[in-house]
Scaffold this motif. Structure first.
Motif, PDB file in Angstrom:
ATOM      1  N   ALA A  38       0.812  -1.219   0.000  1.00  0.00           N
ATOM      2  CA  ALA A  38       0.000   0.000   0.000  1.00  0.00           C
ATOM      3  C   ALA A  38       0.847   1.270   0.000  1.00  0.00           C
ATOM      4  O   ALA A  38       0.334   2.346  -0.304  1.00  0.00           O
ATOM      5  CB  ALA A  38      -0.931  -0.002   1.209  1.00  0.00           C
ATOM      6  N   GLU A  39       2.135   1.163   0.338  1.00  0.00           N
ATOM      7  CA  GLU A  39       3.010   2.331   0.404  1.00  0.00           C
ATOM      8  C   GLU A  39       3.766   2.594  -0.895  1.00  0.00           C
ATOM      9  O   GLU A  39       4.389   3.650  -1.047  1.00  0.00           O
ATOM     10  CB  GLU A  39       4.032   2.148   1.530  1.00  0.00           C
ATOM     11  CG  GLU A  39       3.411   2.029   2.912  1.00  0.00           C
ATOM     12  CD  GLU A  39       4.415   1.669   3.970  1.00  0.00           C
ATOM     13  OE1 GLU A  39       4.212   2.082   5.138  1.00  0.00           O
ATOM     14  OE2 GLU A  39       5.413   0.986   3.653  1.00  0.00           O
ATOM     15  N   LEU A  73      11.377  -6.324  -6.448  1.00  0.00           N
ATOM     16  CA  LEU A  73      11.671  -7.512  -5.664  1.00  0.00           C
ATOM     17  C   LEU A  73      12.454  -7.166  -4.406  1.00  0.00           C
ATOM     18  O   LEU A  73      12.313  -7.825  -3.377  1.00  0.00           O
ATOM     19  CB  LEU A  73      12.471  -8.506  -6.511  1.00  0.00           C
ATOM     20  CG  LEU A  73      12.878  -9.826  -5.848  1.00  0.00           C
ATOM     21  CD1 LEU A  73      11.648 -10.677  -5.548  1.00  0.00           C
ATOM     22  CD2 LEU A  73      13.857 -10.594  -6.736  1.00  0.00           C
ATOM     23  N   ALA A  74      13.278  -6.112  -4.485  1.00  0.00           N
ATOM     24  CA  ALA A  74      14.109  -5.701  -3.355  1.00  0.00           C
ATOM     25  C   ALA A  74      13.449  -4.625  -2.501  1.00  0.00           C
ATOM     26  O   ALA A  74      13.965  -4.276  -1.440  1.00  0.00           O
ATOM     27  CB  ALA A  74      15.466  -5.196  -3.855  1.00  0.00           C
ATOM     28  N   GLY A 133       5.136  -7.157  -1.231  1.00  0.00           N
ATOM     29  CA  GLY A 133       3.826  -7.255  -1.858  1.00  0.00           C
ATOM     30  C   GLY A 133       2.699  -7.458  -0.878  1.00  0.00           C
ATOM     31  O   GLY A 133       1.567  -7.746  -1.265  1.00  0.00           O
ATOM     32  N   ALA A 134       3.005  -7.270   0.410  1.00  0.00           N
ATOM     33  CA  ALA A 134       1.999  -7.495   1.451  1.00  0.00           C
ATOM     34  C   ALA A 134       2.091  -6.391   2.499  1.00  0.00           C
ATOM     35  O   ALA A 134       2.030  -5.210   2.154  1.00  0.00           O
ATOM     36  CB  ALA A 134       2.186  -8.888   2.054  1.00  0.00           C
ATOM     37  N   SER A 140       6.653  -9.513   5.947  1.00  0.00           N
ATOM     38  CA  SER A 140       6.795 -10.928   5.578  1.00  0.00           C
ATOM     39  C   SER A 140       8.234 -11.410   5.681  1.00  0.00           C
ATOM     40  O   SER A 140       8.502 -12.517   6.177  1.00  0.00           O
ATOM     41  CB  SER A 140       6.282 -11.153   4.155  1.00  0.00           C
ATOM     42  OG  SER A 140       4.940 -10.762   4.024  1.00  0.00           O
ATOM     43  N   CYS A 141       9.163 -10.601   5.215  1.00  0.00           N
ATOM     44  CA  CYS A 141      10.568 -11.026   5.195  1.00  0.00           C
ATOM     45  C   CYS A 141      11.141 -11.108   6.610  1.00  0.00           C
ATOM     46  O   CYS A 141      11.988 -11.963   6.890  1.00  0.00           O
ATOM     47  CB  CYS A 141      11.387 -10.076   4.335  1.00  0.00           C
ATOM     48  SG  CYS A 141      10.826 -10.032   2.615  1.00  0.00           S
ATOM     49  N   TYR A 142      10.679 -10.236   7.501  1.00  0.00           N
ATOM     50  CA  TYR A 142      11.141 -10.314   8.885  1.00  0.00           C
ATOM     51  C   TYR A 142      10.659 -11.598   9.547  1.00  0.00           C
ATOM     52  O   TYR A 142      11.345 -12.172  10.400  1.00  0.00           O
ATOM     53  CB  TYR A 142      10.665  -9.100   9.680  1.00  0.00           C
ATOM     54  CG  TYR A 142      11.189  -7.795   9.151  1.00  0.00           C
ATOM     55  CD1 TYR A 142      12.544  -7.495   9.200  1.00  0.00           C
ATOM     56  CD2 TYR A 142      10.329  -6.857   8.577  1.00  0.00           C
ATOM     57  CE1 TYR A 142      13.030  -6.298   8.711  1.00  0.00           C
ATOM     58  CE2 TYR A 142      10.801  -5.659   8.079  1.00  0.00           C
ATOM     59  CZ  TYR A 142      12.154  -5.386   8.143  1.00  0.00           C
ATOM     60  OH  TYR A 142      12.639  -4.212   7.646  1.00  0.00           O
ATOM     61  N   ARG A 143       9.484 -12.054   9.164  1.00  0.00           N
ATOM     62  CA  ARG A 143       8.976 -13.316   9.712  1.00  0.00           C
ATOM     63  C   ARG A 143       9.875 -14.473   9.269  1.00  0.00           C
ATOM     64  O   ARG A 143      10.188 -15.373  10.061  1.00  0.00           O
ATOM     65  CB  ARG A 143       7.535 -13.542   9.257  1.00  0.00           C
ATOM     66  CG  ARG A 143       6.555 -12.492   9.771  1.00  0.00           C
ATOM     67  CD  ARG A 143       5.116 -12.835   9.394  1.00  0.00           C
ATOM     68  NE  ARG A 143       4.207 -11.778   9.841  1.00  0.00           N
ATOM     69  CZ  ARG A 143       3.703 -10.834   9.049  1.00  0.00           C
ATOM     70  NH1 ARG A 143       3.992 -10.824   7.743  1.00  0.00           N
ATOM     71  NH2 ARG A 143       2.896  -9.908   9.537  1.00  0.00           N
TER      72      ARG A 143
END
Length: 277
Positions: free
Chosen positions: A186-187, A202-203, A207-208, A212-215
């Motif tokens: 959204a940003e 991609l970097a 997309g959410a 997500s990547c921290y999880r």
């Protein structure tokens, strides 16, 4: 005659060239480029005073192509890094991550999503005995990182591997670093055009929700960290609470927020399990 310093030398500017330079500066100012005078001088130095080449690059910059893409490099921390549209543009804010990593000793470092290699290679250049592994999902990004690795003379100490996060990672490290995609979907529309239109999505974004990547990192880092090993990640300025909660739930301790040069939350650091003896 008048002149200025740029590109490591003094440029004498004749009256005719001064008109071209001033026109370029005005064009950048109208396009909303920050510090158009400084950027026009850098472009002039890059093309060695070629008026036609200068005009062509100014037009691209006025269309909001990143300056680093025009020059082919970005100065970051203590070194100059090759930059292409295949990697994120190294930014001064990320230097806070490097500084935090260098605050304690390490011998073996893993960089998740290495991109240009600016974090990993800056760390290894500053620690002559250390070795490291940089992973990225993008082959094109890894090719840029390899060029930077060779330029800094680090071919023997930095390994680069294609990997989807920890997928191809083996071994144990006493430091894991990452600047993951943390911009929420959204940003994305609110980003500057230099970023939104020219840097690899991609970097930039998961997309959410931006977390997500921290999880993924929180869940997998412990399996690759020695006891007392450190995890340091870049974060967005509003993400400290959420990322801290993820890391704490995964078993990390001594969690601390890292500020950037403007005092905004820019990173999160924590230790895995008990401190090393």
């Amino acid at each position: 005659m008048s002149g200025f310093f740029a590109g490591g030398r003094f440029w004498d500017i004749a009256a005719a060239d001064r008109a071209v330079l001033d026109q370029g500066q005005a064009q950048l100012a109208v396009a909303g480029v920050g510090d158009p005078g400084h950027e026009s001088r850098l472009i002039w130095a890059h093309v060695a005073g070629d008026s036609a080449a200068f005009a062509a690059l100014v037009a691209r910059r006025a269309a909001r192509a990143p300056l680093s893409h025009l020059l082919g490099y970005r100065d970051f921390y203590d070194h100059r890094f090759i930059v292409t549209p295949d990697v994120l543009d190294p930014r001064p804010d990320t230097e806070a991550i490097v500084a935090a990593a260098l605050a304690d000793p390490f011998m073996r470092v893993l960089d998740l999503g290495t991109g240009s290699g600016c974090i990993l290679l800056s760390l290894l250049a500053a620690r002559a005995q250390a070795t490291g592994l940089g992973v990225d999902l993008s082959d094109a990004a890894l090719a840029v990182a390899a060029r930077n690795r060779s330029a800094l003379g680090l071919d023997q100490r930095a390994t680069l591997v294609r990997s989807d996060w920890f997928g191809a990672v083996t071994g144990s490290f006493d430091l894991i670093v990452s600047n993951p995609p943390y911009i929420a979907a959204a940003e994305m529309a609110g980003l500057q055009p230099e970023v939104r239109l020219h840097e690899p999505h991609l970097a930039l974004t998961d997309g959410a929700d931006g977390l997500s990547c921290y999880r993924i990192i929180a869940a997998g880092a412990g399996a690759h960290l020695a006891p007392g090993g450190r995890l340091i990640v870049e974060i967005g300025p509003t993400q400290a609470s959420a990322v801290s909660a993820l890391f704490r739930a995964a078993g990390f301790t001594d969690l601390r927020v890292i500020p950037d040069l403007d005092g905004r939350d820019r990173g999160m650091t924590g230790r895995w399990g008990a401190a090393a003896a």
